[in-house]
Structures are given as structure tokens and as C-alpha cells.
Motif scaffolding. Structure first.
Motif, PDB file in Angstrom:
ATOM      1  N   THR A  50      75.818  23.100  14.266  1.00 19.85           N
ATOM      2  CA  THR A  50      74.764  22.098  14.101  1.00 19.85           C
ATOM      3  C   THR A  50      73.436  22.633  14.615  1.00 19.85           C
ATOM      4  OG1 THR A  50      76.404  20.341  14.436  1.00 19.85           O
ATOM      5  CG2 THR A  50      74.091  19.715  14.585  1.00 19.85           C
ATOM      6  N   LEU A  51      73.477  23.339  15.743  1.00 22.30           N
ATOM      7  CA  LEU A  51      72.269  23.934  16.329  1.00 22.30           C
ATOM      8  C   LEU A  51      71.622  24.913  15.358  1.00 22.30           C
ATOM      9  CD1 LEU A  51      72.034  25.412  19.952  1.00 22.30           C
ATOM     10  CD2 LEU A  51      70.940  26.517  18.008  1.00 22.30           C
ATOM     11  N   VAL A  52      72.431  25.829  14.818  1.00 17.08           N
ATOM     12  CA  VAL A  52      71.903  26.851  13.908  1.00 17.08           C
ATOM     13  C   VAL A  52      71.283  26.203  12.674  1.00 17.08           C
ATOM     14  CG1 VAL A  52      72.540  28.761  12.390  1.00 17.08           C
ATOM     15  CG2 VAL A  52      73.472  28.650  14.700  1.00 17.08           C
ATOM     16  N   MET A  53      71.969  25.223  12.104  1.00 21.14           N
ATOM     17  CA  MET A  53      71.449  24.574  10.910  1.00 21.14           C
ATOM     18  C   MET A  53      70.220  23.719  11.214  1.00 21.14           C
ATOM     19  SD  MET A  53      74.873  23.474   8.820  1.00 21.14           S
ATOM     20  CE  MET A  53      73.892  23.021   7.412  1.00 21.14           C
ATOM     21  N   ALA A  54      70.213  23.064  12.383  1.00 21.10           N
ATOM     22  CA  ALA A  54      69.080  22.208  12.742  1.00 21.10           C
ATOM     23  C   ALA A  54      67.804  23.010  12.902  1.00 21.10           C
ATOM     24  CB  ALA A  54      69.387  21.446  14.028  1.00 21.10           C
ATOM     25  N   ALA A  55      67.941  24.275  13.312  1.00 23.83           N
ATOM     26  CA  ALA A  55      66.763  25.125  13.457  1.00 23.83           C
ATOM     27  C   ALA A  55      66.071  25.330  12.119  1.00 23.83           C
ATOM     28  CB  ALA A  55      67.168  26.473  14.051  1.00 23.83           C
ATOM     29  N   PHE A  56      66.816  25.145  11.018  1.00 23.56           N
ATOM     30  CA  PHE A  56      66.257  25.348   9.684  1.00 23.56           C
ATOM     31  C   PHE A  56      66.105  24.040   8.908  1.00 23.56           C
ATOM     32  CE2 PHE A  56      68.473  29.235  10.841  1.00 23.56           C
ATOM     33  CZ  PHE A  56      67.511  30.192  10.602  1.00 23.56           C
ATOM     34  N   LEU A  57      67.115  23.171   9.020  1.00 23.10           N
ATOM     35  CA  LEU A  57      67.153  21.977   8.175  1.00 23.10           C
ATOM     36  C   LEU A  57      66.762  20.685   8.874  1.00 23.10           C
ATOM     37  CD1 LEU A  57      70.300  22.323   5.900  1.00 23.10           C
ATOM     38  CD2 LEU A  57      67.916  22.287   5.219  1.00 23.10           C
ATOM     39  N   ASN A  58      66.518  20.760  10.204  1.00 20.58           N
ATOM     40  CA  ASN A  58      66.155  19.565  10.950  1.00 20.58           C
ATOM     41  C   ASN A  58      67.175  18.462  10.708  1.00 20.58           C
ATOM     42  OD1 ASN A  58      64.438  17.091  11.785  1.00 20.58           O
ATOM     43  ND2 ASN A  58      63.224  18.812  12.459  1.00 20.58           N
ATOM     44  N   LEU A  59      66.736  17.292  10.255  1.00 25.35           N
ATOM     45  CA  LEU A  59      67.619  16.130  10.140  1.00 25.35           C
ATOM     46  C   LEU A  59      68.787  16.359   9.189  1.00 25.35           C
ATOM     47  CD1 LEU A  59      67.998  13.204  11.061  1.00 25.35           C
ATOM     48  CD2 LEU A  59      66.631  12.497   9.095  1.00 25.35           C
ATOM     49  N   SER A  60      68.583  17.145   8.143  1.00 27.60           N
ATOM     50  CA  SER A  60      69.655  17.402   7.178  1.00 27.60           C
ATOM     51  C   SER A  60      70.860  18.036   7.851  1.00 27.60           C
ATOM     52  CB  SER A  60      69.161  18.326   6.060  1.00 27.60           C
ATOM     53  OG  SER A  60      68.121  17.743   5.338  1.00 27.60           O
ATOM     54  N   ALA A  61      70.613  18.837   8.901  1.00 29.65           N
ATOM     55  CA  ALA A  61      71.699  19.534   9.576  1.00 29.65           C
ATOM     56  C   ALA A  61      72.698  18.559  10.173  1.00 29.65           C
ATOM     57  CB  ALA A  61      71.126  20.447  10.671  1.00 29.65           C
ATOM     58  N   ALA A  62      72.190  17.516  10.829  1.00 29.36           N
ATOM     59  CA  ALA A  62      73.076  16.524  11.433  1.00 29.36           C
ATOM     60  C   ALA A  62      73.916  15.836  10.367  1.00 29.36           C
ATOM     61  CB  ALA A  62      72.264  15.499  12.215  1.00 29.36           C
ATOM     62  N   SER A  63      73.291  15.494   9.245  1.00 29.00           N
ATOM     63  CA  SER A  63      74.000  14.816   8.164  1.00 29.00           C
ATOM     64  C   SER A  63      75.093  15.700   7.573  1.00 29.00           C
ATOM     65  CB  SER A  63      73.005  14.408   7.078  1.00 29.00           C
ATOM     66  OG  SER A  63      73.661  13.774   6.010  1.00 29.00           O
ATOM     67  N   ILE A  64      74.766  16.974   7.312  1.00 27.30           N
ATOM     68  CA  ILE A  64      75.741  17.899   6.727  1.00 27.30           C
ATOM     69  C   ILE A  64      76.897  18.140   7.684  1.00 27.30           C
ATOM     70  CG2 ILE A  64      76.113  20.276   5.955  1.00 27.30           C
ATOM     71  CD1 ILE A  64      73.216  20.231   4.914  1.00 27.30           C
ATOM     72  N   ALA A  65      76.587  18.420   8.955  1.00 26.44           N
ATOM     73  CA  ALA A  65      77.633  18.683   9.952  1.00 26.44           C
ATOM     74  C   ALA A  65      78.538  17.469  10.117  1.00 26.44           C
ATOM     75  CB  ALA A  65      77.002  19.071  11.289  1.00 26.44           C
ATOM     76  N   GLN A  66      77.955  16.275  10.105  1.00 24.13           N
ATOM     77  CA  GLN A  66      78.760  15.064  10.244  1.00 24.13           C
ATOM     78  C   GLN A  66      79.677  14.856   9.051  1.00 24.13           C
ATOM     79  OE1 GLN A  66      75.920  11.955  11.003  1.00 24.13           O
ATOM     80  NE2 GLN A  66      75.382  12.768  13.022  1.00 24.13           N
ATOM     81  N   ASP A  67      79.178  15.159   7.861  1.00 25.03           N
ATOM     82  CA  ASP A  67      80.020  15.018   6.663  1.00 25.03           C
ATOM     83  C   ASP A  67      81.211  15.970   6.719  1.00 25.03           C
ATOM     84  OD1 ASP A  67      78.400  13.064   5.644  1.00 25.03           O
ATOM     85  OD2 ASP A  67      77.283  14.392   4.300  1.00 25.03           O
ATOM     86  N   VAL A  68      80.957  17.214   7.164  1.00 26.92           N
ATOM     87  CA  VAL A  68      82.038  18.209   7.257  1.00 26.92           C
ATOM     88  C   VAL A  68      83.062  17.779   8.301  1.00 26.92           C
ATOM     89  CG1 VAL A  68      82.601  20.585   7.900  1.00 26.92           C
ATOM     90  CG2 VAL A  68      80.608  20.131   6.465  1.00 26.92           C
ATOM     91  N   LEU A  69      82.592  17.381   9.473  1.00 26.96           N
ATOM     92  CA  LEU A  69      83.504  17.000  10.547  1.00 26.96           C
ATOM     93  C   LEU A  69      84.263  15.716  10.215  1.00 26.96           C
ATOM     94  CD1 LEU A  69      81.306  17.803  13.679  1.00 26.96           C
ATOM     95  CD2 LEU A  69      83.450  18.916  13.035  1.00 26.96           C
TER      96      LEU A  69
END
Length: 452
Positions: free
Chosen positions: A131-150
Motif C-alpha cells: 500500500t505504501l509503495v502504491m500510495a507514493a504513486f497513486l495516492n487515494l487509488s492505492a488504498a482502494s486497490i489494496a483494499q479490493d485485493v485484500l
């Protein structure tokens, strides 16, 4: 039937908002305010009971506050659109999520999470780091994507355990990235009001992020290790590490290009970060799908996902439009002086002031006040504080205190998004992450105090 077509009305409003960012027309702003009134009227009946109560409370409080200012009611409509950029961004997020899914990067993330994982304790730091790595690039989208996967990975677990795990891993991992990201508005605002240099501040922010991540990972490892990860894991199947790393490099490279475009276009046209991300998401996602030769799956996934998500934005619309009215109604009242006066009176107690600032950010975030607004409230006394405090120390306190609210801000965007994604009360998320927010802000306060 009408509900199934709501996405057309919502999209019409968002399109006008995007156009008005460039036109900056007061007439269009007023028209958008009228449309915002219609949006909340249409959406209120479809919102969940919790968001009806919250929206109603903000509206009533806003009316009482606005009445006390004595201003004419004709000025209200433009006050309702200050959060329209957030709603527009939320409407566009499904397209970025869809291109990630069409490229099967979510499958790769899932595989990375599962490699040599025997319990949730081992999965926790890995989920937080991704989530940290993706948030550095995607900001809010990272949380949404990581939550969907988990959410998909942990669907066999007890609902409370799954929600608790996702609340902690994704929201905290998200905050670890935003504390040092130069594109984060809270960091940028803190730097602006204190006048410190980003490069000077960066090492301390990275240190705080690293220390907090390590401590939280240790906690997560110990807290969740009792839950066996008996999902179908990669332990039972071979993993093509080379191929997996190639896909991850592809993902990171694409996100880096997206970030570079956001910076370039934002500077070129002098646009806010959130708005730049919003208008760039769809064309970037479409071009990315073309390059991957995944256009058909991108459209198939994206169109249906976008319609479904946009048609069910009622909770967000009720919350953020009513919250905009409430927040704007505070201006012109004596509320600001109530907060500023006691802080200015304790100029000779820097540690106490730092602690008060930290608690103030968390307290106000629980009542819908955005941390940027809190920085604005404090800006009246910051010039005084800088006279006897190290500006770097003050900036560190502002950054860590404001970022910590992202995990506990009951009506904040990421907590609300998580609440909707996981079908749970935002109060539960706030309660669960409160100890982390206090520790996170406390580490920042301690660091700032040592630098005085």
C-alpha cells in the motif's frame, strides 16, 4: 429505473465542475451550487442511515452557524461545491482500478502477498508495504486497490477480523507514504505556512515514517499471527519470480510516468494536484490499456465498474456536500478565536503546544474538519510560534499531526472510502486506529521537540 441512470446526472455535474476549474466563472459556480442542492436531494433517500444522520447533522449545524453570521441565504449555493473536486476524483477512480485489473496487476499483488505466508501476521507488513509503495504513486487509488485485493484474499475469514486487518494495513500503509510525498497537499501546506525547505524536512519525515512503519509491522506481526492463512496460497504452487518482478517493475514504471505527467501538467497549467489527477486518470488508463493490448478487457471491466460505482455515490455525495456547507459556515463565526486564543497564551511551553496541536488535529478531524482547514485555523498563531520555536520542529508537528488524521478522520475521504468499501461504520475505523494515530503523531512530536 431512475437510480440506474443517476450516473448520467452525476457525470453531467462533474463535467461542468471540470470545465469551471478552467473558466472560473461565478455564474457557473452558482449554477453548480444549485445542482449540488439537487444532488443531495436526489441522493439523500438512497444513502445509508448513518450517512443520512451525519449529513442531516452537518446541514442543521451549518444552518445554525450560517444564521448567526447574518449573511443572505442567496450566497449559500456556491458554498456547497468546495468538495466537488473530491467527488469528481472518486467518480474517476474506477478507471484507474480497472486498468490495473485488466493488466492483471491485482493478481500479481495478490501473489506477492501470498508468497511464503502462513498466517496473517506475516501478511500484515507485506500488505502495508505494498500500500505504501502504491500510495507514493497513486495516492487515494492505492488504498482502494489494496483494499479490493485484500477483501478478495481474506473473504474466508471472519468479517471482524478481515475488516480489522484491512483497516490497519491499508490506512496506515497509506499514511506512511503521504508523510514524505512532495505531492501531498497536507505536506505542501505545512511547508508553506512555516516557510521551511522541503529538502531540509525530508530526512526527518523519512525517519519518522520508517520508525513508525517498523513499530507498526512488529505490532501487526504479533497481533495477527494467531490467524492461520489457510487460503489457497502460493506455497502450494510454483512462483515465476522473474515474471512477477517484471510485472511489478512495469507497474511501478507506469505509475512513475503517471506521477511525472501529473507534476508536468499541474505546473504547466497551474492546477491543483487532486484536479490534475482527476482529469488525467481516464486518458492515461486508456493509453496504458492500449499499450498493454488490453483495451477490450479495460472497457468491459471499466464501463460496468464505473457505472456501478457512480450510481452508488449517494453516501459520498450526502456527506461531502453537507460537510462543505458546514465547514464554510464556520467562517465568520467566533469558533476560530476559541481555538487560537489558548494556543497563543502558552507561547513559553513549546512541548505542551506541540501536544495540543496534535490532539487538536485529531479532535477536529473526528467532527469533519479537514486537516488543511485545521492548518488554516492555526495559521493565525503560527507566525507567533515561529518566533520562539524551530520552524522545522513546527513543520514536523503539523505534518505528522495532519497525516495521522487520515487513519482516524471519521468523515475524512480515505476513512469514508474504506467505510463504504468494507460496509462498516467509520466510527469503528476511527476507534481501531486511534492508538496508532496518537503514536504516529507522538513520534513526530518527540522528534520535533528534540530539534528545538
Amino acid at each position: 429505473m431512475f437510480t440506474e441512470k443517476l450516473y448520467l446526472f452525476y457525470s453531467f455535474v462533474f463535467a461542468i465542475h471540470i470545465a469551471n476549474v478552467f473558466l472560473n466563472s461565478e455564474t457557473i459556480s452558482y449554477f453548480l451550487g444549485i445542482l449540488a442542492l439537487i444532488m443531495i436531494a436526489v441522493s439523500y433517500g438512497k444513502a445509508s442511515r448513518l450517512f443520512k444522520v451525519l449529513g442531516g447533522a452537518f446541514i442543521v449545524a451549518g444552518i445554525l452557524l450560517y444564521t448567526s453570521t447574518g449573511q443572505p441565504w442567496q450566497q449559500v449555493p456556491p458554498m456547497l461545491i468546495s468538495n466537488m473536486s473530491l467527488l469528481t476524483l472518486l467518480a474517476m477512480l474506477p478507471w484507474m482500478n480497472s486498468v490495473v485489473r485488466s493488466g492483471r496487476f491485482d493478481k500479481d499483488l495478490k501473489q506477492v502477498m501470498e508468497v511464503n505466508v502462513n498466517d496473517l501476521g506475516q501478511l500484515y507488513p507485506r500488505s502495508s508495504m505494498i500500500t505504501l509503495v502504491m500510495a507514493a504513486f497513486l495516492n487515494l487509488s492505492a488504498a482502494s486497490i489494496a483494499q479490493d485485493v485484500l477483501k478478495e484474499n481474506l473473504k474466508s475469514f471472519n468479517r471482524n477480523v478481515r475488516n480489522s486487518f484491512i483497516n490497519a494495513a491499508t490506512l496506515r500503509g497509506y499514511s506512511f507514504a503521504l508523510i514524505w510525498s512532495p505531492l501531498e497537499i497536507l505536506l505542501a501546506t505545512s511547508i508553506f505556512v512555516t516557510g521551511v525547505d522541503y529538502i531540509t524536512l525530508l530526512p526527518w519525515l523519512l525517519l519518522i515514517s520508517a520508525v513508525t512503519f517498523i513499530l507498526d509491522s512488529i505490532w501487526g506481526r504479533l497481533h495477527y499471527r494467531k490467524y492461520t492463512y489457510d487460503h489457497i496460497t502460493s506455497v502450494a504452487r510454483p512462483v515465476n519470480t522473474k515474471k512477477l518482478m517484471k510485472k511489478l517493475v512495469h507497474l511501478i514504471s507506469a505509475l512513475a510516468v503517471f506521477l511525472a505527467l501529473v507534476i508536468f501538467l499541474g505546473n504547466l497549467f497551474n492546477l491543483e494536484f487532486i484536479f490534475t489527477v482527476t482529469v488525467l486518470i481516464f486518458p492515461f488508463a486508456l493509453l496504458w490499456s492500449l499499450l498493454m493490448k488490453r483495451t477490450r478487457s479495460f472497457w468491459a471491466i471499466g464501463w460496468n465498474t464505473w457505472k456501478a460505482k457512480t450510481n452508488t455515490m449517494q453516501n459520498f455525495i450526502v456527506l461531502f456536500i453537507s460537510l462543505a456547507f458546514f465547514a464554510n459556515s464556520i467562517n465568520g463565526t467566533s469558533f476560530l478565536e476559541v481555538i487560537q486564543t489558548p494556543i497563543a497564551a502558552m507561547a513559553d511551553k513549546p512541548l505542551l503546544i506541540m501536544i495540543i496541536i496534535q490532539v487538536l488535529f485529531i479532535f477536529l478531524s473526528m467532527f469533519g474538519v479537514h486537516p488543511v482547514a485545521t492548518i488554516g485555523i492555526l495559521s493565525g498563531v503560527i507566525s507567533t510560534l515561529i518566533n520562539f520555536m524551530n520552524p522545522i520542529s513546527l513543520a514536523i508537528v503539523l505534518v505528522t499531526s495532519s497525516i495521522s488524521t487520515l487513519t482516524v478522520g471519521t468523515y475524512g475521504l480515505v476513512v469514508t472510502l474504506t467505510s463504504v468499501n468494507m460496509s462498516q461504520s467509520p466510527y469503528k475505523i476511527t476507534l481501531q486506529n486511534m492508538p496508532f494515530a496518537l503514536v504516529f503523531g507522538g513520534i513526530g512530536t518527540l522528534t520535533a521537540y528534540l530539534l528545538l
